[in-house]
Design a protein around this motif. Sequence first.
Motif, PDB file in Angstrom:
ATOM      1  N   LEU A  80      43.076  39.558  31.980  1.00 48.24           N
ATOM      2  CA  LEU A  80      43.756  38.764  32.991  1.00 48.24           C
ATOM      3  C   LEU A  80      44.898  39.553  33.621  1.00 48.24           C
ATOM      4  O   LEU A  80      45.075  39.545  34.846  1.00 48.24           O
ATOM      5  N   MET A  81      45.661  40.257  32.772  1.00 45.95           N
ATOM      6  CA  MET A  81      46.779  41.052  33.277  1.00 45.95           C
ATOM      7  C   MET A  81      46.293  42.176  34.176  1.00 45.95           C
ATOM      8  O   MET A  81      46.899  42.472  35.206  1.00 45.95           O
ATOM      9  N   SER A  82      45.166  42.794  33.806  1.00 46.20           N
ATOM     10  CA  SER A  82      44.605  43.865  34.623  1.00 46.20           C
ATOM     11  C   SER A  82      44.167  43.338  35.985  1.00 46.20           C
ATOM     12  O   SER A  82      44.372  43.980  37.021  1.00 46.20           O
ATOM     13  N   MET A  83      43.582  42.144  35.963  1.00 46.43           N
ATOM     14  CA  MET A  83      43.131  41.548  37.210  1.00 46.43           C
ATOM     15  C   MET A  83      44.315  41.215  38.114  1.00 46.43           C
ATOM     16  O   MET A  83      44.296  41.501  39.319  1.00 46.43           O
ATOM     17  N   LEU A  84      45.367  40.614  37.529  1.00 48.21           N
ATOM     18  CA  LEU A  84      46.559  40.275  38.311  1.00 48.21           C
ATOM     19  C   LEU A  84      47.224  41.530  38.864  1.00 48.21           C
ATOM     20  O   LEU A  84      47.711  41.537  40.000  1.00 48.21           O
ATOM     21  N   LYS A  85      47.232  42.590  38.052  1.00 48.29           N
ATOM     22  CA  LYS A  85      47.840  43.846  38.504  1.00 48.29           C
ATOM     23  C   LYS A  85      47.078  44.406  39.712  1.00 48.29           C
ATOM     24  O   LYS A  85      47.687  44.854  40.686  1.00 48.29           O
ATOM     25  N   LYS A  86      45.742  44.326  39.656  1.00 50.93           N
ATOM     26  CA  LYS A  86      44.938  44.843  40.770  1.00 50.93           C
ATOM     27  C   LYS A  86      45.164  44.013  42.027  1.00 50.93           C
ATOM     28  O   LYS A  86      45.284  44.544  43.137  1.00 50.93           O
ATOM     29  N   ILE A  87      45.207  42.664  41.850  1.00 49.13           N
ATOM     30  CA  ILE A  87      45.449  41.788  42.996  1.00 49.13           C
ATOM     31  C   ILE A  87      46.811  42.090  43.608  1.00 49.13           C
ATOM     32  O   ILE A  87      46.973  42.133  44.830  1.00 49.13           O
TER      33      ILE A  87
END
Length: 227
Positions: free
Chosen positions: A188-195
């Motif tokens: 989830l953190m990786s996804m938020l970071k990419k967004i």
Amino acid sequence: MDLTEQINQLEADLLELGSLLEKSERKRVQDLLKQEQKKVEKELSVKQQQKEQQAKRQADPSAASKAAYTVKITNYAWDQSEKFVKIYLTLKDVHKIPTENVEVNFTERSFSVLVKDLDGKNHQMTILNLLYPIEEKDSFKKLKTDMVLVMCKKQTSKKWDCLTTVEKQSKEKDKPSVDEKSDPSDGLMSMLKKIYEDGDDEMKRTINKAWSESQEKKIRGEDMMDV
């Protein structure tokens, strides 16, 4: 039976249908005869067009080689039954050219289509690396109105998830990997970071605000526990 004989037979059919239509008295019978008459007339028109094209080629033997260029067929649809994989190629007026102008060749894991001299062009398509092997001798083509239907006979009656091994590899490559031992929150953190990295200023402000509010709620919760 050559085209001339086919045309002669169809013309004879029309004459007999006309004779029967004149003698019939029942409206239902007349309607059925008229329907059949229209079908024969349509088939006769197609055969006559084919004969005209054949006559042009015979008058000029080099006509077949005068197609302006060869274009690749890139759009197709496919479906399957228990025994066959069916590939649909939409080509306007393909049913009006001689059947021998449509060549389809099969191997155990591929097939190729060559449509000659259609609207001044050749049309070509080759599909390699079929997902599973097919029966070459039992595979065939069908010409329909504005369409070539390629029928690939399956060697085994199993469902195909895609048409080729290349498509399968592409799907597997694009499929996100899941590590069962990893912490779900890491993903989830990786996804938020990419967004956040890919987003515009408004998106970054929204994420920052949500993050700040989340931290404030977490701190307030810890303070309540200390009391």
